[in-house]
Design an enzyme around this catalytic site. Structure first.
Site, PDB file in Angstrom:
ATOM      1  N   ASP A 124      68.988   5.901  36.920  1.00 51.06           N
ATOM      2  CA  ASP A 124      69.408   6.971  37.650  1.00 51.06           C
ATOM      3  C   ASP A 124      68.103   7.405  38.467  1.00 51.06           C
ATOM      4  O   ASP A 124      67.006   7.202  38.144  1.00 51.06           O
ATOM      5  CB  ASP A 124      69.790   8.067  36.976  1.00 51.06           C
ATOM      6  CG  ASP A 124      71.288   7.364  36.473  1.00 51.06           C
ATOM      7  OD1 ASP A 124      71.783   6.437  36.766  1.00 51.06           O
ATOM      8  OD2 ASP A 124      71.760   8.090  35.263  1.00 51.06           O
TER       9      ASP A 124
ATOM     10  N   TYR B 167      68.601   2.771  25.258  1.00 49.26           N
ATOM     11  CA  TYR B 167      68.260   3.781  25.981  1.00 49.26           C
ATOM     12  C   TYR B 167      67.926   4.901  24.955  1.00 49.26           C
ATOM     13  O   TYR B 167      68.589   5.155  23.631  1.00 49.26           O
ATOM     14  CB  TYR B 167      69.455   4.379  27.040  1.00 49.26           C
ATOM     15  CG  TYR B 167      69.664   3.609  28.135  1.00 49.26           C
ATOM     16  CD1 TYR B 167      68.905   4.169  29.303  1.00 49.26           C
ATOM     17  CD2 TYR B 167      70.531   2.806  28.041  1.00 49.26           C
ATOM     18  CE1 TYR B 167      69.112   3.533  30.234  1.00 49.26           C
ATOM     19  CE2 TYR B 167      70.741   1.989  29.475  1.00 49.26           C
ATOM     20  CZ  TYR B 167      70.025   2.435  30.744  1.00 49.26           C
ATOM     21  OH  TYR B 167      70.114   1.840  31.651  1.00 49.26           O
TER      22      TYR B 167
END
Length: 273
Positions: free
Chosen positions: A63, A121
């Site tokens: 992102d 992540y």
């Protein structure tokens, strides 16, 4: 070592790039018109150093404002390049907040995205009234004290094979299914730094950030543990809380074999609170 991009006599090979970056000044991974992106910066560096206009295919999109310590990409480059020399030249051209940590020739069958078995992540939260300046835009700054034990207990609700539709922002492209396998979700704490580590076979758009926002709601005392199954079962984005900031999100590892992923899962579970 600059080459003529129109030279049809060049024999190309497949290369793996390992990349880390601070994404706060970029509009995410994917090339985006005239906006600065990680993919765009890497492709520009290849063109400048080698005179080639080739796609850099990442393991996945990150992102806008998110970071990576272990992004992986694949690219076609001349088979006879000096890998160390090209690596040095590419990093010399790139801005200092992007670094190619490794460049190696690899089998033609390898694809950074399609060959991946899973990813890890890391999401970082600074939980203290005062934020150190060096952590600005590199964590989610939450000054109010969180209930770490409650958040740790909540992590187990997200593991296993589940439909994560409630935690996926609907993107502008279709997805085959919102079911994913989360192999591990753990929380560690070092002083005021909280780190969530999540390993899964794949992730939906903004899934990690949406899960973290739910966990922090639990830590704030604004959600109970019993609320989580209800939110998951709803399979609706409207049932879940908002989205955690991109500033705390890091693509840490992309896994291409089962053993390395299993080892990472064991390590995370050992180090968890």
């Amino acid at each position: 070592m600059k080459r003529n991009k129109n030279d049809n006599d060049i024999t190309f090979a497949n290369y793996r790039m390992d990349v880390r970056y601070d994404g706060q000044n970029y509009y995410g991974w994917q090339r985006h018109k005239d906006k600065p992106t990680i993919q765009g910066a890497l492709e520009h560096a290849v063109t400048k150093c080698l005179g080639l206009r080739h796609n850099v295919e990442g393991s996945g999109r990150t992102d806008r404002g998110a970071h990576a310590t272990g992004q992986v990409a694949s690219i076609r480059l001349p088979e006879d390049i000096n890998e160390k020399e090209v690596l040095f030249n590419l990093n010399d051209v790139l801005e200092k907040n992007i670094e190619i940590t490794s460049l190696k020739k690899i089998a033609d069958s390898f694809h950074a995205r399609e060959s991946a078995m899973g990813k890890r992540y890391i999401y970082k939260i600074w939980n203290h009234p005062r934020l150190p300046s060096e952590m600005n835009e590199k964590v989610w700054y939450v000054p109010e004290r969180l209930n770490v034990k409650a958040m740790d207990k909540a992590c187990s609700y997200f593991t296993g094979t589940k439909d994560f539709a409630s935690f996926a922002k609907v993107p502008n492209y279709k997805r085959a299914t919102s079911v994913r396998i989360v192999h591990s979700l753990t929380l560690t704490q070092e002083d005021f730094l909280l780190c969530f580590s999540i390993i899964a076979d794949g992730f939906l758009y903004k899934m990690v950030r949406n899960i973290v926002r739910t966990l922090v709601k639990v830590g704030e005392g604004r959600l109970n543990l019993d609320d989580i199954p209800r939110i998951i079962d709803a399979k609706s984005r409207k049932a879940a809380p908002g989205t955690a900031p991109a500033s705390g999100l890091y693509l840490d590892t992309v896994f291409y074999d089962k053993k390395s992923m299993d080892d990472a899962i064991k390590t995370d579970q050992t180090e968890a609170i």
